[in-house]
Write an enzyme that holds these catalytic residues in place. Structure first.
Site, PDB file in Angstrom:
ATOM      1  N   SER A 241       0.835  -1.216   0.000  1.00 49.85           N
ATOM      2  CA  SER A 241       0.000   0.000   0.000  1.00 49.85           C
ATOM      3  C   SER A 241       0.867   1.264   0.000  1.00 49.85           C
ATOM      4  CB  SER A 241      -0.959   0.008   1.189  1.00 49.85           C
ATOM      5  OG  SER A 241      -0.262  -0.214   2.393  1.00 49.85           O
ATOM      6  N   HIS A 271      -1.928  -8.912   1.628  1.00 48.37           N
ATOM      7  CA  HIS A 271      -1.628  -7.665   2.352  1.00 48.37           C
ATOM      8  C   HIS A 271      -2.768  -7.394   3.337  1.00 48.37           C
ATOM      9  CE1 HIS A 271       0.140  -3.929   3.311  1.00 48.37           C
ATOM     10  NE2 HIS A 271      -0.274  -3.183   2.302  1.00 48.37           N
ATOM     11  N   HIS A 317       6.542 -12.867   9.983  1.00 51.46           N
ATOM     12  CA  HIS A 317       6.687 -11.519   9.422  1.00 51.46           C
ATOM     13  C   HIS A 317       7.914 -11.462   8.525  1.00 51.46           C
ATOM     14  CE1 HIS A 317       6.792  -7.138   9.186  1.00 51.46           C
ATOM     15  NE2 HIS A 317       5.522  -7.198   9.550  1.00 51.46           N
ATOM     16  N   ARG A 326       2.716  -3.886  17.603  1.00 49.05           N
ATOM     17  CA  ARG A 326       1.320  -3.500  17.315  1.00 49.05           C
ATOM     18  C   ARG A 326       0.374  -4.571  17.862  1.00 49.05           C
ATOM     19  NH1 ARG A 326       1.636  -2.757  10.986  1.00 49.05           N
ATOM     20  NH2 ARG A 326       2.606  -4.789  11.294  1.00 49.05           N
ATOM     21  N   ASP A 372      -2.002  -8.674  12.680  1.00 47.24           N
ATOM     22  CA  ASP A 372      -3.298  -9.223  12.275  1.00 47.24           C
ATOM     23  C   ASP A 372      -3.800 -10.329  13.201  1.00 47.24           C
ATOM     24  OD1 ASP A 372      -3.473  -7.548  10.105  1.00 47.24           O
ATOM     25  OD2 ASP A 372      -2.397  -8.904   8.787  1.00 47.24           O
TER      26      ASP A 372
HETATM   27  N1  HAX Z   1       2.559 -20.541   9.210  1.00 46.11           N
HETATM   28  C1  HAX Z   1       3.156 -21.488   8.474  1.00 46.11           C
HETATM   29  N2  HAX Z   1       4.279 -21.314   7.779  1.00 46.11           N
HETATM   30  C2  HAX Z   1       4.832 -20.091   7.844  1.00 46.11           C
HETATM   31  C3  HAX Z   1       4.291 -19.050   8.611  1.00 46.11           C
HETATM   32  C4  HAX Z   1       3.093 -19.303   9.307  1.00 46.11           C
HETATM   33  N3  HAX Z   1       2.467 -18.364  10.016  1.00 46.11           N
HETATM   34  N4  HAX Z   1       5.071 -17.951   8.474  1.00 46.11           N
HETATM   35  C5  HAX Z   1       6.070 -18.304   7.630  1.00 46.11           C
HETATM   36  N5  HAX Z   1       5.931 -19.589   7.262  1.00 46.11           N
HETATM   37  C6  HAX Z   1       6.716 -20.325   6.288  1.00 46.11           C
HETATM   38  C7  HAX Z   1       6.614 -19.636   4.939  1.00 46.11           C
HETATM   39  O1  HAX Z   1       5.400 -20.011   4.275  1.00 46.11           O
HETATM   40  C8  HAX Z   1       7.851 -20.119   4.237  1.00 46.11           C
HETATM   41  O2  HAX Z   1       7.616 -21.426   3.783  1.00 46.11           O
HETATM   42  P1  HAX Z   1       8.222 -21.965   2.379  1.00 46.11           P
HETATM   43  O3  HAX Z   1       9.713 -21.917   2.592  1.00 46.11           O
HETATM   44  O4  HAX Z   1       7.661 -23.316   2.269  1.00 46.11           O
HETATM   45  O5  HAX Z   1       7.769 -21.012   1.329  1.00 46.11           O
HETATM   46  C9  HAX Z   1       8.852 -20.177   5.388  1.00 46.11           C
HETATM   47  O6  HAX Z   1       8.085 -20.247   6.601  1.00 46.11           O
HETATM   48  C10 HAX Z   1       9.756 -18.963   5.455  1.00 46.11           C
HETATM   49  O7  HAX Z   1       8.959 -17.783   5.476  1.00 46.11           O
HETATM   50  P2  HAX Z   1       9.487 -16.443   6.167  1.00 46.11           P
HETATM   51  O8  HAX Z   1      10.712 -15.999   5.443  1.00 46.11           O
HETATM   52  O9  HAX Z   1       9.598 -16.637   7.641  1.00 46.11           O
HETATM   53  O10 HAX Z   1       8.280 -15.448   5.942  1.00 46.11           O
HETATM   54  P3  HAX Z   1       7.982 -14.561   4.664  1.00 46.11           P
HETATM   55  O11 HAX Z   1       8.763 -13.311   4.811  1.00 46.11           O
HETATM   56  O12 HAX Z   1       8.166 -15.342   3.412  1.00 46.11           O
HETATM   57  O13 HAX Z   1       6.440 -14.274   4.819  1.00 46.11           O
HETATM   58  C11 HAX Z   1       4.418 -13.790   5.994  1.00 46.11           C
HETATM   59  C12 HAX Z   1       5.918 -13.444   5.840  1.00 46.11           C
HETATM   60  C13 HAX Z   1       3.805 -12.819   6.993  1.00 46.11           C
HETATM   61  C14 HAX Z   1       3.698 -13.645   4.640  1.00 46.11           C
HETATM   62  C15 HAX Z   1       4.329 -15.248   6.524  1.00 46.11           C
HETATM   63  O14 HAX Z   1       4.918 -15.324   7.793  1.00 46.11           O
HETATM   64  C16 HAX Z   1       2.897 -15.762   6.551  1.00 46.11           C
HETATM   65  O15 HAX Z   1       2.414 -16.283   5.556  1.00 46.11           O
HETATM   66  N6  HAX Z   1       2.208 -15.629   7.727  1.00 46.11           N
HETATM   67  C17 HAX Z   1       0.832 -16.030   7.832  1.00 46.11           C
HETATM   68  C18 HAX Z   1      -0.112 -15.029   7.121  1.00 46.11           C
HETATM   69  C19 HAX Z   1      -0.152 -13.690   7.812  1.00 46.11           C
HETATM   70  O16 HAX Z   1      -0.158 -13.597   9.047  1.00 46.11           O
HETATM   71  N7  HAX Z   1      -0.180 -12.590   7.032  1.00 46.11           N
HETATM   72  C20 HAX Z   1      -0.269 -11.232   7.573  1.00 46.11           C
HETATM   73  C21 HAX Z   1       1.036 -10.492   7.517  1.00 46.11           C
HETATM   74  C22 HAX Z   1       0.967  -9.121   8.154  1.00 46.11           C
HETATM   75  C23 HAX Z   1       0.773  -8.037   7.126  1.00 46.11           C
HETATM   76  O17 HAX Z   1       1.689  -7.639   6.442  1.00 46.11           O
HETATM   77  N8  HAX Z   1      -0.445  -7.558   6.980  1.00 46.11           N
HETATM   78  O18 HAX Z   1      -0.709  -6.590   6.066  1.00 46.11           O
END
Ligand code: HAX
Length: 439
Positions: A241, A271, A317, A326, A372
């Site tokens: 955003s 997002h 994250h 937060r 979140d």
């Molecule tokens: N549950 C399961 N697996 C997870 C995880 C979770 N909550 N968080 C990370 N992982 C996994 C990733 O999917 C990734 O797996 P692969 O290697 O198989 O692809 C691995 O751990 C490494 O990921 P990372 O480097 O720690 O995290 P990223 O930077 O790639 O992603 C995310 C960050 C927030 C997208 C990720 O932690 C996630 O998907 N969390 C759950 C969804 C979520 O909470 N989203 C909201 C984010 C907040 C935000 O920005 N809101 O706007």
């Protein structure tokens, strides 16, 4: 107007700093880019300039040098409230200094003057099909307001060094109207009401939002509104955003065009839309176990989620390596006000169990909760239970940060953004060249 006065006083010196960086130090290397970053969403490439906020892996978001706990303590509070005035936060983001209460109230008074939404915007919203997603309505309303943009109207007659003044005008107008529009969409979509919300100049931004939403304030929804908008306002310049606002604005599209685009990015499931997923997961647990489960049952359920190929929403994250401040601020807010709420107790148990599960799995770099994981639980408690509206709330808050960035980008004369792309073959050639033994 206080923001205009304070900002213009800072500009000559700040422009000199940017000029010196651009002219005398342009060749200094800040970062190297590797192929993983190019095919991996430009992750972590240090390539954006923003003084409004910075995400520190160990301390979370830092707004103008202040962590979340410092910010919540330092900003002047709303009347009979423990939470800061949102107007004070906007002052801080724009000016970089903690305002006095009078200065914060001046921003609030500006909003009260400008919180009038033209009739045609309401008509347009009413005409849309009932099932339209609230984020689509929200973005459309912002785009419709573009008609009144001072920046667009003056573009041909103003010089570059005063772009920021028109940008500030538009930003104040836009941020003033957003809670009115959001509340209208809420009442229209879920309650079939089409009377225009009225902004009361005697109340602050948070209290007005609570009143216009018609959420009972007996339990303190105004307090939550203030906290929510402040916590969601900015998250440095690289998230979807914020970056969208910056990119579109760099073409000198006015703040309305730019923010409508920014909202469209926020509406994506990776997002801003993620906040509805988290509450969904909690409610699923609650339903399956008929209440708060035992630690063992929750542990097993979390593993089932992972083994089913899903992520545990609200955890992990991209930048942070600690529990998101937060999240902590919202948890503290909730525990003080409704410690016995069953969903809150469940969220707390999840905080106890899930990080250990993610650590055992060994994939997530940060097994701690993000913002979140809890924000929906709080809205749910206060009776705002329409999940698909949550991203609109996020949008009202996010506008505060991205418009402050927009004003500064124009004030510092930031140019149109234009990174360079390469073809797959070119990247393969780079790899082949790197593999050759040195001559
Ligand atoms: N549950 C399961 N697996 C997870 C995880 C979770 N909550 N968080 C990370 N992982 C996994 C990733 O999917 C990734 O797996 P692969 O290697 O198989 O692809 C691995 O751990 C490494 O990921 P990372 O480097 O720690 O995290 P990223 O930077 O790639 O992603 C995310 C960050 C927030 C997208 C990720 O932690 C996630 O998907 N969390 C759950 C969804 C979520 O909470 N989203 C909201 C984010 C907040 C935000 O920005 N809101 O706007």
């Amino acid at each position: 107007m206080i923001l205009h006065e304070k900002l213009s006083a800072q500009l000559p010196a700040w422009r000199e700093r940017i000029k010196s960086l651009a002219k005398e130090h342009a060749e200094v290397v800040v970062d190297h880019v590797n192929i993983g970053q190019i095919v991996g969403g430009m992750r972590d490439i240090k390539s954006l300039l923003s003084d409004v906020s910075f995400v520190d892996p160990a301390h979370g978001i830092i707004f103008r040098g202040l962590t979340i706990p410092e910010l919540l303590k330092a900003l002047p509070k709303a009347r009979a409230s423990k939470m800061p005035l949102v107007g004070g936060l906007y002052y801080l983001l724009m000016i970089g200094e903690v305002p006095t209460k009078e200065q914060a109230l001046e921003v609030e008074a500006e909003w009260a003057k400008r919180a009038i939404v033209p009739d045609y915007v309401y008509k347009m919203l009413k005409t849309m099909p009932k099932e339209t997603h609230p984020m689509t309505l929200f973005s459309q309303a912002v785009l419709a307001l573009q008609n009144g943009s001072a920046f667009a109207a003056k573009y041909h007659s103003m010089k570059k060094d005063v772009y920021w003044e028109a940008a500030l005008e538009d930003s104040l107008d836009l941020t003033a109207k957003l809670p009115v529009i959001a509340a209208y969409i809420y009442r229209m979509k879920y309650y079939g009401e089409t009377s225009k919300p009225k902004y009361n100049p005697k109340l602050d931004y948070g209290a007005n939002f609570s009143k216009m939403m018609k959420v009972s304030d007996k339990k303190g929804y105004s307090e939550l509104a203030r906290l929510y908008f402040i916590l969601h306002s900015d998250h440095e310049a690289g998230n979807v955003s914020a970056h969208t606002m910056h990119l579109v604005g760099s073409a000198l599209s006015d703040p309305y065009l730019s923010f409508s685009a920014s909202l469209n990015g926020l509406a994506g499931p990776l997002h801003g839309l993620a906040n509805q997923e988290c509450l969904g997961w909690l409610l699923e647990v609650h339903k399956k176990f008929g209440g708060v489960p035992s630690r063992d049952d929750l542990y097993k359920f979390a593993w089932d989620t992972l083994n089913g190929g899903h992520v545990i929403p609200g955890y992990g994250h991209a930048v942070l390596r600690v529990p998101d401040p937060r999240y902590m601020a919202q948890m503290e807010f909730a525990k003080k006000r409704f410690p016995d709420d069953e969903l809150l107790r469940l969220a707390d148990l999840v905080f106890d169990v899930v990080p250990a599960v993610l650590k055992e799995q060994g994939k997530a770099k940060n097994p701690a909760p993000n913002v979140d994981a809890i924000s929906g639980t709080l809205q749910y408690y206060y009776g705002v239970r329409e999940f698909d509206f949550y991203t609109v709330l996020f949008g009202v808050g996010r506008a505060l940060g991205v418009t402050a960035n927009y004003v500064w980008a124009r004030a510092l004369g930031m140019p149109i953004e234009r990174p360079k792309s390469l073809t797959t073959k070119m990247l393969e050639d780079v790899v082949a060249k790197a593999a050759q033994p040195a001559a």
